[in-house]
Design an enzyme around this catalytic site. Structure first.
Site, PDB file in Angstrom:
ATOM      1  N   HIS A  48       8.295 -72.565  32.708  1.00 32.49           N
ATOM      2  CA  HIS A  48       7.760 -73.336  33.836  1.00 32.49           C
ATOM      3  C   HIS A  48       8.728 -74.445  34.228  1.00 32.49           C
ATOM      4  O   HIS A  48       9.025 -74.642  35.407  1.00 32.49           O
ATOM      5  CB  HIS A  48       6.417 -74.000  33.473  1.00 32.49           C
TER       6      HIS A  48
ATOM      7  N   LYS B 113     -12.170 -69.676  33.048  1.00 31.34           N
ATOM      8  CA  LYS B 113     -11.368 -69.702  31.818  1.00 31.34           C
ATOM      9  C   LYS B 113     -11.663 -70.964  31.022  1.00 31.34           C
ATOM     10  O   LYS B 113     -12.049 -71.984  31.580  1.00 31.34           O
ATOM     11  CB  LYS B 113      -9.876 -69.662  32.157  1.00 31.34           C
TER      12      LYS B 113
ATOM     13  N   ARG C  23       9.238 -62.849  35.050  1.00 29.27           N
ATOM     14  CA  ARG C  23       9.990 -62.729  33.803  1.00 29.27           C
ATOM     15  C   ARG C  23      10.440 -61.298  33.552  1.00 29.27           C
ATOM     16  O   ARG C  23      11.476 -61.063  32.963  1.00 29.27           O
ATOM     17  CB  ARG C  23       9.128 -63.177  32.620  1.00 29.27           C
TER      18      ARG C  23
ATOM     19  N   SER D 140       2.623 -68.983  28.242  1.00 29.67           N
ATOM     20  CA  SER D 140       1.684 -69.961  27.692  1.00 29.67           C
ATOM     21  C   SER D 140       0.807 -69.325  26.621  1.00 29.67           C
ATOM     22  O   SER D 140       0.515 -69.945  25.594  1.00 29.67           O
ATOM     23  CB  SER D 140       0.812 -70.542  28.806  1.00 29.67           C
TER      24      SER D 140
END
Length: 164
Positions: free
Chosen positions: A17, A41, A90, A128
């Site tokens: 990030h 979440k 990614r 994460s």
């Protein structure tokens, strides 16, 4: 003036990030780092903590603003007059999901573009979720999260009930 939004949950903020924030900041006139509050979440860190971490990291970057939001990203883009969204990719598996999101965002806001950026190679494996897993089991997260935040993130991951 080119204004972009870099949205995410940042739970917690990772070196990937941070790398993308630094790259995007060089490309635009104003970068809004937008921390998502997703009520479906259960995050490890509160929205306020995540935004605080990002504000701390970006304090020396006058073109970067950190905000929190819930709801549709396209609505935030309209509210902030942003012309584009920055998304990190990614691996090819990320691209398929991000491509679908970009098309949906374009459908909902025809003037909004999405720019895909790749992090440095050494950060391409970091997520994460993996940081939370490694840290919660006592693993060393050095190099995975920005150094000024490492101890606080580690403490929380080892003691999830601790309030920041």
């Amino acid at each position: 003036m080119l204004k972009a939004i870099y949205p995410g949950s940042f739970d917690p903020v990772t070196m990937g990030h941070w790398d993308l924030i630094q790259r995007a900041e060089k490309l635009v006139d104003h970068l809004v780092v937008a921390v998502l509050h997703n009520p479906s979440k259960q995050p490890t860190f509160s929205v306020a903590e995540r935004a605080g971490f990002l504000r701390e990291l970006t304090s020396a970057y006058p073109k970067v603003e950190v905000v929190t939001f819930n709801g549709l990203l396209v609505d935030l883009a309209r509210q902030t007059n942003a012309q584009c969204i920055i998304r990190g990719v990614r691996a090819f598996s990320d691209f398929e999901y991000e491509f679908q999101m970009a098309l949906m965002n374009r459908k909902l806001h025809t003037e909004l573009e999405t720019l895909f950026l790749m992090p440095k190679e050494e950060y391409s494996i970091i997520s994460s979720r993996l940081v939370r897993e490694v840290g919660s089991m006592g693993g060393d997260i050095s190099g995975f999260v920005p150094d000024p935040l490492k101890d606080r993130i580690t403490r929380r991951l080892l003691n999830p009930s601790e309030i920041g």
